[in-house]
Design an enzyme around this catalytic site. Structure first.
Site: not given
Length: 268
Positions: A86, A133, A222
């Site tokens: 992402h 992911d 992230s």
């Protein structure tokens, strides 16, 4: 930078993601609602914890877009960085490699370190809905190993429930707060696989960590690392509800993706 994904009944989008009876959010602020009314957010930053010392986390890198922090990542080879899928999309479109830069060898985003242009951006082919992911970034030039830059080994075995791991990043230090100029780290505890699946609705490819209230991952973290015994065990994917909520944080389970990582690297 964020992504929109569905978990349970709703979808929202952010760099940090969280799940449980709350909403999941990517650490880069992609959100998705989960069963029980929660929201998952993509992770972005470390809440609580301490500032790292220079060279303490030599595998940690920052993924910059147009010079600004987008995500974290882990150096796994002189020319390869592992991050979250992402982190390399915006509004569903793959970010061009020319727009990304990797910063390594510093604990301060504004000073020191080495920068490398990105040659290729390679997200997992089955990425979507908070699953798979992970992404690899091939650097145009290798990073030489030093006291502040060093690749980390990949974990190939299960991580025992209850193990203590180290998470790190430049993400927000509190929910809704600014990102951190200084690299921070914190400790978290591995949640049982069955509980992780029950809380997130994701049956495989994920490892969950629990932390006390006001601790854990947040927006900006992230793609960053979770490490145990000098092995990379997780890639920051999402938080549930909000940073430091006390809900588990979701990380891609590295051991499940070692075959994909190795096969992808061999192609280039």
């Amino acid at each position: 930078m964020a992504t929109l994904m569905q978990v349970g009944s709703v979808v929202v989008w952010c760099w940090l993601a969280v799940a449980v009876s709350g909403q999941r959010f990517h650490h880069n602020e992609q959100n998705r609602l989960v069963a029980g009314g929660g929201t998952i957010y993509k992770s972005s930053r470390i809440v609580g914890g301490s500032v790292a010392s220079q060279g303490q986390l030599p595998y940690q890198v920052a993924l910059l877009r147009s010079g600004s922090l987008g995500c974290g990542g882990s150096l796994i080879d002189a020319r390869w960085v592992l991050s979250a899928a992402h982190c390399v999309y915006t509004n569903g479109v793959l970010i061009p490699a020319a727009s990304l830069t990797v910063l390594a060898g510093t604990i301060n985003l504004n000073t020191g370190g080495l920068r490398r242009a990105v040659a290729r951006v390679l997200p997992h082919e089955r990425y979507g809905n908070f699953r798979n992911d992970v992404a690899l970034l091939l650097l145009q030039q290798p990073l030489a190993t030093s006291s502040t830059i060093r690749p980390i080994a990949l974990r190939t075995a299960e991580v025992p429930t209850g193990s203590e791991i180290i998470i790190s990043g430049w993400g927000r230090i509190f929910s809704g707060g600014p990102v951190s100029t200084w690299l921070r780290f914190n400790r978290a505890t591995v949640l049982a696989n069955q509980r992780c699946a029950a809380v997130t609705g994701i049956p495989s490819g994920l490892i969950c960590f629990t932390s006390p209230i006001n601790n854990g991952a947040c927006n900006g973290d992230s793609g960053g690392p979770a490490v145990m015994n000098n092995e990379l065990v997780g890639v920051a994917n999402f938080i549930i509800n909000y940073c430091g909520s006390g809900n588990p944080d979701g990380y891609a389970k590295v051991s499940d993706y070692v075959p994909w990582i190795q096969a992808t690297m061999r192609r280039y």
